[in-house]
Design a protein around this motif. Structure first.
Motif, PDB file in Angstrom:
ATOM      1  N   VAL A  12       1.171  -1.558   0.240  1.00  0.00           N
ATOM      2  CA  VAL A  12      -0.158   0.167  -0.134  1.00  0.00           C
ATOM      3  C   VAL A  12       0.880   1.436   0.233  1.00  0.00           C
ATOM      4  N   ALA A  13       1.090   1.991  -1.054  1.00  0.00           N
ATOM      5  CA  ALA A  13       1.424   3.179  -1.019  1.00  0.00           C
ATOM      6  C   ALA A  13       1.298   4.544  -0.509  1.00  0.00           C
ATOM      7  N   ILE A  14       1.648   5.436   0.286  1.00  0.00           N
ATOM      8  CA  ILE A  14       0.897   6.080   0.405  1.00  0.00           C
ATOM      9  C   ILE A  14       1.411   7.601   0.733  1.00  0.00           C
ATOM     10  N   SER A  15       0.714   8.231   0.639  1.00  0.00           N
ATOM     11  CA  SER A  15       1.391   9.735  -0.842  1.00  0.00           C
ATOM     12  C   SER A  15       1.048  10.675   0.719  1.00  0.00           C
ATOM     13  N   VAL A  16       2.317  11.513   1.170  1.00  0.00           N
ATOM     14  CA  VAL A  16       1.970  12.569   1.836  1.00  0.00           C
ATOM     15  C   VAL A  16       2.898  13.234   1.654  1.00  0.00           C
ATOM     16  N   SER A  17       2.384  14.884   1.834  1.00  0.00           N
ATOM     17  CA  SER A  17       3.324  15.913   1.997  1.00  0.00           C
ATOM     18  C   SER A  17       2.890  17.454   3.049  1.00  0.00           C
ATOM     19  N   ASP A  18       3.517  18.698   3.214  1.00  0.00           N
ATOM     20  CA  ASP A  18       3.080  18.998   3.703  1.00  0.00           C
ATOM     21  C   ASP A  18       1.855  20.074   3.556  1.00  0.00           C
ATOM     22  N   SER A  19       0.620  20.704   3.975  1.00  0.00           N
ATOM     23  CA  SER A  19      -0.281  21.003   3.502  1.00  0.00           C
ATOM     24  C   SER A  19      -0.290  22.696   4.219  1.00  0.00           C
ATOM     25  N   ALA A  20      -0.664  24.088   2.946  1.00  0.00           N
ATOM     26  CA  ALA A  20      -0.965  24.882   3.729  1.00  0.00           C
ATOM     27  C   ALA A  20      -1.458  25.462   3.867  1.00  0.00           C
ATOM     28  N   ASP A  21      -2.816  24.342   4.217  1.00  0.00           N
ATOM     29  CA  ASP A  21      -4.218  24.374   4.261  1.00  0.00           C
ATOM     30  C   ASP A  21      -4.278  24.269   5.978  1.00  0.00           C
ATOM     31  N   LEU A  22      -3.314  24.110   6.347  1.00  0.00           N
ATOM     32  CA  LEU A  22      -3.519  23.168   8.322  1.00  0.00           C
ATOM     33  C   LEU A  22      -4.203  24.162   8.983  1.00  0.00           C
ATOM     34  N   GLY A  23      -3.348  25.414   9.097  1.00  0.00           N
ATOM     35  CA  GLY A  23      -3.495  26.392   9.918  1.00  0.00           C
ATOM     36  C   GLY A  23      -5.340  27.223   9.566  1.00  0.00           C
ATOM     37  N   ALA A  24      -5.483  27.098   8.263  1.00  0.00           N
ATOM     38  CA  ALA A  24      -7.090  27.760   7.743  1.00  0.00           C
ATOM     39  C   ALA A  24      -7.949  26.457   8.717  1.00  0.00           C
ATOM     40  N   LEU A  25      -7.121  25.453   8.637  1.00  0.00           N
ATOM     41  CA  LEU A  25      -8.538  24.510   8.942  1.00  0.00           C
ATOM     42  C   LEU A  25      -8.235  23.880  10.726  1.00  0.00           C
ATOM     43  N   GLY A  26      -7.729  25.026  10.939  1.00  0.00           N
ATOM     44  CA  GLY A  26      -7.657  24.285  13.019  1.00  0.00           C
ATOM     45  C   GLY A  26      -6.732  23.816  13.279  1.00  0.00           C
ATOM     46  N   MET A  27      -5.615  23.159  12.635  1.00  0.00           N
ATOM     47  CA  MET A  27      -4.961  22.218  12.332  1.00  0.00           C
ATOM     48  C   MET A  27      -3.376  22.674  12.215  1.00  0.00           C
ATOM     49  N   GLY A  28      -2.492  21.527  12.552  1.00  0.00           N
ATOM     50  CA  GLY A  28      -0.769  21.827  13.275  1.00  0.00           C
ATOM     51  C   GLY A  28      -0.236  20.569  12.102  1.00  0.00           C
ATOM     52  N   ALA A  29       0.974  20.609  11.891  1.00  0.00           N
ATOM     53  CA  ALA A  29       1.865  20.072  10.724  1.00  0.00           C
ATOM     54  C   ALA A  29       1.646  18.492  11.764  1.00  0.00           C
ATOM     55  N   ALA A  30       1.095  18.222  13.313  1.00  0.00           N
ATOM     56  CA  ALA A  30       1.733  17.417  14.295  1.00  0.00           C
ATOM     57  C   ALA A  30       0.512  16.663  13.307  1.00  0.00           C
ATOM     58  N   HIS A  31      -0.710  16.884  13.509  1.00  0.00           N
ATOM     59  CA  HIS A  31      -2.543  16.602  12.911  1.00  0.00           C
ATOM     60  C   HIS A  31      -1.853  15.472  11.199  1.00  0.00           C
ATOM     61  N   LEU A  32      -1.031  16.133  10.702  1.00  0.00           N
ATOM     62  CA  LEU A  32      -0.658  15.652   9.359  1.00  0.00           C
ATOM     63  C   LEU A  32       0.080  14.217   9.606  1.00  0.00           C
ATOM     64  N   GLN A  33       0.984  14.273  10.495  1.00  0.00           N
ATOM     65  CA  GLN A  33       1.817  13.715  10.619  1.00  0.00           C
ATOM     66  C   GLN A  33       1.085  12.716  11.388  1.00  0.00           C
ATOM     67  N   ASP A  34       0.667  12.775  12.522  1.00  0.00           N
ATOM     68  CA  ASP A  34       0.059  11.990  13.045  1.00  0.00           C
ATOM     69  C   ASP A  34      -1.041  10.925  12.234  1.00  0.00           C
ATOM     70  N   ALA A  35      -2.218  11.590  11.710  1.00  0.00           N
ATOM     71  CA  ALA A  35      -2.731  10.911  10.045  1.00  0.00           C
ATOM     72  C   ALA A  35      -1.766   9.404   9.499  1.00  0.00           C
ATOM     73  N   MET A  36      -0.340  10.438   9.310  1.00  0.00           N
ATOM     74  CA  MET A  36       0.360   9.478   8.579  1.00  0.00           C
ATOM     75  C   MET A  36       0.931   8.229   9.498  1.00  0.00           C
ATOM     76  N   ALA A  37       1.600   8.145  10.598  1.00  0.00           N
ATOM     77  CA  ALA A  37       1.653   7.490  10.862  1.00  0.00           C
ATOM     78  C   ALA A  37       0.559   6.385  11.835  1.00  0.00           C
ATOM     79  N   GLU A  38      -0.814   6.906  11.628  1.00  0.00           N
ATOM     80  CA  GLU A  38      -1.725   6.069  12.363  1.00  0.00           C
ATOM     81  C   GLU A  38      -2.045   4.713  10.935  1.00  0.00           C
ATOM     82  N   LEU A  39      -2.423   5.717   9.472  1.00  0.00           N
ATOM     83  CA  LEU A  39      -2.497   4.854   8.344  1.00  0.00           C
ATOM     84  C   LEU A  39      -0.879   4.231   8.304  1.00  0.00           C
ATOM     85  N   ALA A  40      -0.261   4.467   8.545  1.00  0.00           N
ATOM     86  CA  ALA A  40       1.190   3.166   8.073  1.00  0.00           C
ATOM     87  C   ALA A  40       1.326   1.995   9.090  1.00  0.00           C
ATOM     88  N   ARG A  41       0.571   2.424  10.686  1.00  0.00           N
ATOM     89  CA  ARG A  41       0.569   1.659  11.848  1.00  0.00           C
ATOM     90  C   ARG A  41      -0.478   0.419  11.612  1.00  0.00           C
TER      91      ARG A  41
END
Length: 273
Positions: A12-41
């Motif tokens: 299963v390939a996971i495509s992820v890179s930084d999103s410039a929209d995180l702040g506008a969505l009330g999130m930070g970089a940790a949210h994206l990192q957590d999503a990637m880590a949980e999907l992979a795990r």
């Protein structure tokens, strides 16, 4: 009788890179990192191999993935000799590094991750050949050609792809990398899971497909975004119905997104058995 996990032998390939929209969505970089880590795990826990085509920046997603696997290694299924992770390094990515650094990284990763060093045509480059090459800055043409070749190679060897986040500016290829990977999956009929709740290129793809809208994200354009306009939930071939795909495309909740991805993967695998 040999024991095997539900997704044994799958990649299963996971495509992820930084999103410039995180702040506008009330999130930070940790949210994206957590999503990637949980999907992979969770994908790894079901026996699948995770494929990733990134870079080697300190603190980047590749490093996070390697750290995750080193801490939560699973026992391989009987007869499965693959490492849990395969990292495809495009020619312009690894030619920046001295061979000794790549050799040491391969040694440190040992049995839990494979580094595929690719030439500019997407073919594996033997260690002896790479050792003869000096590190250097690749040209813009090498960036574009090498990244596309890497994505074709990974697409050919992965059974499904997950996309989340994604930069839409400053990319070195013919289009945003995450978009190119998504288009290749669609064109090849590979199952594609679109997580748009973290903004970025994945959110734009979801919006263009009519799966969801993110009011906090401004309208914008990038190369070949219109190619997704003709796609629909059937095009995704991911085992989820329209309702599930719409939910997956808009949810900002990692647990919900992971549950839907696993639902689709397991449903597809059940259909094959």
């Amino acid at each position: 009788m040999a024991y095997s996990e539900a997704l044994s032998t799958k990649t299963v390939a996971i495509s992820v890179s930084d999103s410039a929209d995180l702040g506008a969505l009330g999130m930070g970089a940790a949210h994206l990192q957590d999503a990637m880590a949980e999907l992979a795990r969770h994908v790894l826990a079901l026996g699948a191999r995770v494929a990733y085509g990134g870079d080697l920046r300190a603190g980047g997603f590749t490093e996070i993935l390697f750290e995750l696997v080193s801490r939560h290694r699973r026992d391989a299924d009987e007869g499965d000799k693959r490492t849990p992770v395969v990292s495809y390094l495009a020619w312009p990515v690894h030619i920046l590094k001295p061979y000794a650094e790549l050799r040491d990284l391969r040694r440190d990763l040992d049995s839990f991750a494979t580094l595929e060093l690719l030439d500019n045509y997407g073919e594996s480059l033997a260690a002896a050949e790479r050792a003869k090459l000096d590190a250097r800055q690749p040209s813009l043409e090498e960036w574009s050609t090498g990244l596309t070749a890497m994505r074709h190679r990974m697409n050919a060897e992965a059974h499904a792809r997950i996309i989340v986040g994604g930069q839409i500016s400053g990319y070195k290829g013919a289009m945003p990398g995450l978009a190119e990977e998504a288009l290749l999956a669609i064109e090849a009929g590979r199952p594609l899971f679109v997580l748009g709740g973290f903004g970025g290129c994945a959110a734009d793809i979801a919006s263009t497909m009519g799966l969801c809208e993110q009011p906090a994200i401004p309208a914008r354009d990038w190369e070949r975004r219109g190619d997704f306009a003709g796609a629909d939930t059937g095009t995704l071939s991911n085992g989820l119905d329209e309702t599930d795909n719409r939910t997956l495309a808009r949810t900002p909740h990692v647990d919900e997104a992971v549950a839907l991805v696993l639902k689709g993967l397991l449903r597809l695998e059940g259909a094959r058995t």
